[in-house]
Design an enzyme around this catalytic site. Structure first.
Site, PDB file in Angstrom:
ATOM      1  N   THR A  46       0.829  -1.215   0.000  1.00  0.00           N
ATOM      2  CA  THR A  46       0.000   0.000   0.000  1.00  0.00           C
ATOM      3  C   THR A  46       0.862   1.262   0.000  1.00  0.00           C
ATOM      4  O   THR A  46       0.469   2.289  -0.539  1.00  0.00           O
ATOM      5  CB  THR A  46      -0.911  -0.018   1.246  1.00  0.00           C
ATOM      6  OG1 THR A  46      -1.678  -1.218   1.203  1.00  0.00           O
ATOM      7  CG2 THR A  46      -1.847   1.161   1.282  1.00  0.00           C
ATOM      8  N   SER A  51      -1.867   8.734  -2.072  1.00  0.00           N
ATOM      9  CA  SER A  51      -1.880  10.122  -2.550  1.00  0.00           C
ATOM     10  C   SER A  51      -0.596  10.863  -2.228  1.00  0.00           C
ATOM     11  O   SER A  51      -0.415  12.007  -2.649  1.00  0.00           O
ATOM     12  CB  SER A  51      -3.054  10.894  -1.924  1.00  0.00           C
ATOM     13  OG  SER A  51      -4.264  10.233  -2.173  1.00  0.00           O
ATOM     14  N   HIS A  55      -0.362  14.412   5.696  1.00  0.00           N
ATOM     15  CA  HIS A  55      -1.548  15.057   6.259  1.00  0.00           C
ATOM     16  C   HIS A  55      -1.222  15.641   7.628  1.00  0.00           C
ATOM     17  O   HIS A  55      -0.442  15.060   8.386  1.00  0.00           O
ATOM     18  CB  HIS A  55      -2.675  14.035   6.469  1.00  0.00           C
ATOM     19  CG  HIS A  55      -3.206  13.434   5.213  1.00  0.00           C
ATOM     20  ND1 HIS A  55      -3.923  14.143   4.287  1.00  0.00           N
ATOM     21  CD2 HIS A  55      -3.159  12.160   4.740  1.00  0.00           C
ATOM     22  CE1 HIS A  55      -4.277  13.347   3.293  1.00  0.00           C
ATOM     23  NE2 HIS A  55      -3.826  12.140   3.539  1.00  0.00           N
ATOM     24  N   VAL A 178       7.006 -14.532   5.653  1.00  0.00           N
ATOM     25  CA  VAL A 178       6.780 -15.231   6.926  1.00  0.00           C
ATOM     26  C   VAL A 178       5.603 -16.188   6.721  1.00  0.00           C
ATOM     27  O   VAL A 178       4.511 -15.775   6.324  1.00  0.00           O
ATOM     28  CB  VAL A 178       6.471 -14.221   8.055  1.00  0.00           C
ATOM     29  CG1 VAL A 178       6.032 -14.939   9.325  1.00  0.00           C
ATOM     30  CG2 VAL A 178       7.709 -13.369   8.326  1.00  0.00           C
ATOM     31  N   LYS A 254     -11.453  10.601   2.548  1.00  0.00           N
ATOM     32  CA  LYS A 254     -11.146  12.020   2.389  1.00  0.00           C
ATOM     33  C   LYS A 254     -11.712  12.555   1.078  1.00  0.00           C
ATOM     34  O   LYS A 254     -11.555  13.729   0.766  1.00  0.00           O
ATOM     35  CB  LYS A 254      -9.627  12.231   2.434  1.00  0.00           C
ATOM     36  CG  LYS A 254      -9.038  11.852   3.773  1.00  0.00           C
ATOM     37  CD  LYS A 254      -7.549  12.084   3.832  1.00  0.00           C
ATOM     38  CE  LYS A 254      -6.962  11.558   5.120  1.00  0.00           C
ATOM     39  NZ  LYS A 254      -7.557  12.140   6.335  1.00  0.00           N
ATOM     40  N   ARG A 315      -6.491   0.275   0.985  1.00  0.00           N
ATOM     41  CA  ARG A 315      -6.379   0.686   2.388  1.00  0.00           C
ATOM     42  C   ARG A 315      -6.724  -0.512   3.277  1.00  0.00           C
ATOM     43  O   ARG A 315      -7.575  -1.328   2.901  1.00  0.00           O
ATOM     44  CB  ARG A 315      -7.370   1.812   2.701  1.00  0.00           C
ATOM     45  CG  ARG A 315      -7.268   3.035   1.789  1.00  0.00           C
ATOM     46  CD  ARG A 315      -8.471   3.931   2.033  1.00  0.00           C
ATOM     47  NE  ARG A 315      -8.560   5.078   1.146  1.00  0.00           N
ATOM     48  CZ  ARG A 315      -9.134   5.068  -0.057  1.00  0.00           C
ATOM     49  NH1 ARG A 315      -9.657   3.948  -0.543  1.00  0.00           N
ATOM     50  NH2 ARG A 315      -9.208   6.165  -0.781  1.00  0.00           N
ATOM     51  N   SER A 342      -5.567   5.240   6.287  1.00  0.00           N
ATOM     52  CA  SER A 342      -5.420   6.302   5.273  1.00  0.00           C
ATOM     53  C   SER A 342      -4.320   7.291   5.587  1.00  0.00           C
ATOM     54  O   SER A 342      -4.148   8.259   4.852  1.00  0.00           O
ATOM     55  CB  SER A 342      -6.702   7.115   5.167  1.00  0.00           C
ATOM     56  OG  SER A 342      -7.790   6.310   4.964  1.00  0.00           O
ATOM     57  N   CYS A 393      17.260   9.753 -21.567  1.00  0.00           N
ATOM     58  CA  CYS A 393      16.004  10.516 -21.413  1.00  0.00           C
ATOM     59  C   CYS A 393      16.034  11.384 -20.160  1.00  0.00           C
ATOM     60  O   CYS A 393      15.553  12.501 -20.151  1.00  0.00           O
ATOM     61  CB  CYS A 393      14.816   9.578 -21.315  1.00  0.00           C
ATOM     62  SG  CYS A 393      14.655   8.434 -22.673  1.00  0.00           S
TER      63      CYS A 393
HETATM   64  C1  LIG Z   1      -5.758   5.096  -2.089  1.00  0.00           C
HETATM   65  C2  LIG Z   1      -4.918   5.403  -0.906  1.00  0.00           C
HETATM   66  C3  LIG Z   1      -4.520   6.717  -0.633  1.00  0.00           C
HETATM   67  C4  LIG Z   1      -3.754   7.002   0.501  1.00  0.00           C
HETATM   68  N1  LIG Z   1      -3.258   8.255   0.680  1.00  0.00           N
HETATM   69  C5  LIG Z   1      -2.456   8.520   1.742  1.00  0.00           C
HETATM   70  C6  LIG Z   1      -1.861   9.800   1.913  1.00  0.00           C
HETATM   71  O1  LIG Z   1      -1.968  10.668   1.061  1.00  0.00           O
HETATM   72  N2  LIG Z   1      -1.135  10.023   3.038  1.00  0.00           N
HETATM   73  C7  LIG Z   1      -0.944   9.053   3.982  1.00  0.00           C
HETATM   74  O2  LIG Z   1      -0.333   9.320   5.002  1.00  0.00           O
HETATM   75  N3  LIG Z   1      -1.446   7.801   3.815  1.00  0.00           N
HETATM   76  C8  LIG Z   1      -2.177   7.527   2.710  1.00  0.00           C
HETATM   77  N4  LIG Z   1      -2.678   6.271   2.531  1.00  0.00           N
HETATM   78  C9  LIG Z   1      -2.432   5.261   3.560  1.00  0.00           C
HETATM   79  C10 LIG Z   1      -1.006   4.712   3.504  1.00  0.00           C
HETATM   80  O3  LIG Z   1      -0.648   4.401   2.178  1.00  0.00           O
HETATM   81  C11 LIG Z   1      -0.950   3.489   4.399  1.00  0.00           C
HETATM   82  O4  LIG Z   1      -1.426   3.818   5.683  1.00  0.00           O
HETATM   83  C12 LIG Z   1       0.469   2.962   4.537  1.00  0.00           C
HETATM   84  O5  LIG Z   1       1.075   2.810   3.278  1.00  0.00           O
HETATM   85  C13 LIG Z   1       0.441   1.635   5.256  1.00  0.00           C
HETATM   86  O6  LIG Z   1       1.752   1.179   5.317  1.00  0.00           O
HETATM   87  P1  LIG Z   1       2.079  -0.268   5.869  1.00  0.00           P
HETATM   88  O7  LIG Z   1       3.551  -0.335   5.988  1.00  0.00           O
HETATM   89  O8  LIG Z   1       1.243  -0.519   7.065  1.00  0.00           O
HETATM   90  O9  LIG Z   1       1.517  -1.257   4.749  1.00  0.00           O
HETATM   91  P2  LIG Z   1       2.199  -1.793   3.411  1.00  0.00           P
HETATM   92  O10 LIG Z   1       2.841  -0.716   2.648  1.00  0.00           O
HETATM   93  O11 LIG Z   1       1.162  -2.589   2.686  1.00  0.00           O
HETATM   94  O12 LIG Z   1       3.355  -2.741   3.924  1.00  0.00           O
HETATM   95  C14 LIG Z   1       3.104  -4.007   4.476  1.00  0.00           C
HETATM   96  C15 LIG Z   1       4.145  -4.938   3.909  1.00  0.00           C
HETATM   97  O13 LIG Z   1       4.051  -6.200   4.575  1.00  0.00           O
HETATM   98  C16 LIG Z   1       4.457  -7.185   3.649  1.00  0.00           C
HETATM   99  N5  LIG Z   1       3.972  -8.476   4.106  1.00  0.00           N
HETATM  100  C17 LIG Z   1       2.680  -8.874   4.249  1.00  0.00           C
HETATM  101  N6  LIG Z   1       2.632 -10.128   4.679  1.00  0.00           N
HETATM  102  C18 LIG Z   1       3.917 -10.561   4.818  1.00  0.00           C
HETATM  103  C19 LIG Z   1       4.506 -11.788   5.207  1.00  0.00           C
HETATM  104  N7  LIG Z   1       3.763 -12.854   5.568  1.00  0.00           N
HETATM  105  N8  LIG Z   1       5.871 -11.882   5.210  1.00  0.00           N
HETATM  106  C20 LIG Z   1       6.649 -10.820   4.847  1.00  0.00           C
HETATM  107  N9  LIG Z   1       6.115  -9.637   4.454  1.00  0.00           N
HETATM  108  C21 LIG Z   1       4.770  -9.509   4.448  1.00  0.00           C
HETATM  109  C22 LIG Z   1       3.795  -6.723   2.363  1.00  0.00           C
HETATM  110  O14 LIG Z   1       4.408  -7.297   1.225  1.00  0.00           O
HETATM  111  C23 LIG Z   1       3.950  -5.216   2.432  1.00  0.00           C
HETATM  112  O15 LIG Z   1       5.073  -4.750   1.719  1.00  0.00           O
HETATM  113  C24 LIG Z   1      -3.418   5.958   1.400  1.00  0.00           C
HETATM  114  C25 LIG Z   1      -3.797   4.649   1.108  1.00  0.00           C
HETATM  115  C26 LIG Z   1      -4.496   4.360  -0.044  1.00  0.00           C
HETATM  116  C27 LIG Z   1      -4.801   2.945  -0.404  1.00  0.00           C
END
Ligand SMILES: Cc1cc2nc3c(=O)[nH]c(=O)nc-3n(C[C@H](O)[C@H](O)[C@H](O)COP(=O)(O)OP(=O)(O)OC[C@H]3O[C@@H](n4cnc5c(N)ncnc54)[C@H](O)[C@@H]3O)c2cc1C
Length: 472
Positions: A46, A51, A55, A178, A254, A315, A342, A393
């Protein structure tokens, strides 16, 4: 088959922006820390499809952990940006009311809520908005400026968190999934797809949308996450957009925004669609149409703009409506960092700090005396003998490519090199420079060209060696 057992203090599952921020903060302590990410690079979940807004948290539900950590992150971002040299632009956001009802919501609900979250909104008349942003729909009723909102590069942020942690002794394993966990008396044994076992005093579950499934590996069924899809349209022409343009937020999301991109162009979206499948990243005709309808209300000239690219992110929506940062019901040695729906990018510096504090208290960790706070600016270092332009490029030099290949967290794939340097992102999309990039990859990393993937396993651009020219 179990190949090896590695004993570590803290093991983080997930190399998104959240897990990576945690890694950096835990690396401040004298501890053996590792992060496992199942994708070939960090920031592939994610965290790469959002975006890209930092925030302020003006509309977060007051009193929640999310609101608290967003407020904490506002304090931490200036130093994080400076120390990790992250591209960031404080554009401010224009909050736009398109009807009298929305204007009333802005004045009576959103502005007081923002104040409770410690964020001041400055009211703007319709004319003031149009003077700042002439591309906005002249039929709007008014709005407000949210000064502290800004845009950032999520990949740079995630990579830089990890690289800084690696410089401080942490380890990052990519391409490692994992697959199992067993709760022992003094540790959790974490099993991976390639037969490794880690015995960890504390496991941090930062697996994003899959955190509930990772929890279940330890027998913890205490929460569930569902995917909420957000589709985007990316347009090349910037239409003079210099602010983030926000509609009046609703209970679900949002809304559909206009966001300038830090490296140029504009993003339109996202949608907010509850879906079933956690791997469903497809864009749809209906979703793209919904974006264009939403944009037509805010900035009509952009509603029909040609799409340069479209993509979707998912999300992680939790049943609690707040971040889930707590110890597991199965063991106090497993800490969930889940449901970061988000705002995970925005809150990441404070989430990292909060979780590191919990880890410190749980394990009695002491701060490292020699923590390296600042990441070297390796990509912009000059390499006098390495000035050949490899990517025509984008004018990316051999020195910049080599710097990325020699960095603390070097790329494992061609896409990883592209995201670190910008090579192959230009008009030719790598048609001209890819063979030279592959050669440099081979020289620096000893990669076998047949095994050097574009991204996932089996995506190598080289299909076979020409007999008699094996050395070429
Ligand atoms: C449409 C959209 C718009 C958004 N806009 C914003 C914004 O503008 N500003 C903002 O602050 N936030 C925004 N967010 C939210 C933000 O992107 C997320 O809150 C954030 O990226 C979450 O990060 P994470 O590390 O928890 O998840 P992730 O980035 O999904 O990371 C989790 C990782 O765990 C790994 N994983 C899962 N299972 C295993 C396993 N069994 N073994 C090893 N690895 C594993 C996955 O491969 C993944 O890379 C938005 C989200 C979306 C979808």
């Amino acid at each position: 088959m179990v190949k090896d057992i590695q004993h570590v203090d803290v093991l983080i599952i997930g190399g998104g922006v959240v897990g990576s921020a945690i890694l950096r903060e835990v690396a401040r302590y004298s501890a053996r820390v590792v992060l496992l990410e199942r994708n070939p690079d960090v920031c592939e979940g994610t965290s790469k499809s959002n975006s890209a807004i930092v925030h302020t948290g003006f509309d977060a539900p007051p009193g929640t952990l999310e609101a608290r950590l967003l407020a904490g992150a506002r304090e931490l971002w200036p130093q994080v940006i400076e120390h990790l040299h992250i591209p960031y632009l404080q554009t401010g956001a224009l909050l736009i009311a398109t009807s009298d009802e929305e204007l009333a919501t802005l004045q009576n609900e959103i502005t007081p809520k923002a104040e409770r979250n410690g964020v001041t909104l400055s009211p703007l008349t319709r004319d003031e908005i149009l003077e700042n942003a002439p591309y906005i729909n002249p039929a709007i009723k008014g709005g407000a400026l949210v000064e502290g909102e800004g845009i950032i590069d999520p990949f740079w942020t995630t990579r830089a968190y990890c690289e800084n942690a690696v410089l401080n002794g942490a380890q990052v394993f990519t391409g490692v999934t994992v697959t199992g966990m067993s709760v022992e008396e003094n540790c959790i044994s974490v099993h991976t797809n390639d037969g490794l076992t880690f015995a960890a005093s504390l496991v941090v579950n930062a697996a994003g949308l899959w955190s509930d499934e990772v929890a279940r590996l330890a027998g913890d069924h205490s929460f569930a996450l569902t995917p909420r899809k957000g589709q985007f349209i990316l347009i090349e022409e910037d239409h003079g957009v210099s602010h983030i343009i926000l509609p009046i937020p609703n209970r679900i999301s949002k809304g559909i925004l206009v966001t300038p991109i830090i490296f140029g162009g504009v993003m339109l979206g996202p949608t907010a669609e509850d879906v079933q499948d956690k791997s469903d990243l497809a864009t749809t005709a209906a979703g793209l149409q919904q974006i264009r309808q939403g944009i037509a209300r805010l900035a009509p000239a952009m509603a029909g703009a040609a799409s340069a690219r479209q993509f979707a992110g998912l999300r992680a929506v939790s049943s609690t409506g707040d971040y889930i940062i707590r110890f597991s019901t199965a063991s106090e040695r497993l800490l969930h960092v889940a449901g970061i729906r988000s705002t995970g990018l925005s809150a990441s510096p404070a989430i990292g700090r909060y979780v590191a504090d919990l880890a410190r208290d749980q394990l009695g960790l002491a701060l490292r005396a020699n923590f390296i706070e600042e990441l070297p600016e390796y990509l912009s270092e000059t390499h006098p003998n390495e000035g050949d332009v490899i990517c025509l490029c984008r004018s990316i030099t051999r020195g910049e490519i080599l710097a990325a290949l020699r960095s603390p967290l070097p790329p494992e794939t061609l896409d990883g090199l592209k995201r670190r340097t910008g090579a192959m992102l230009g008009d030719c999309q790598g048609n001209i420079c890819m063979p030279r990039l592959m050669q440099l990859f081979q020289q620096q990393r000893g990669s076998d060209l047949l095994a050097l993937n574009k991204n996932y396993d089996g995506s190598s651009p080289v299909v076979a060696r020409v007999p008699g020219r094996e050395g070429v």
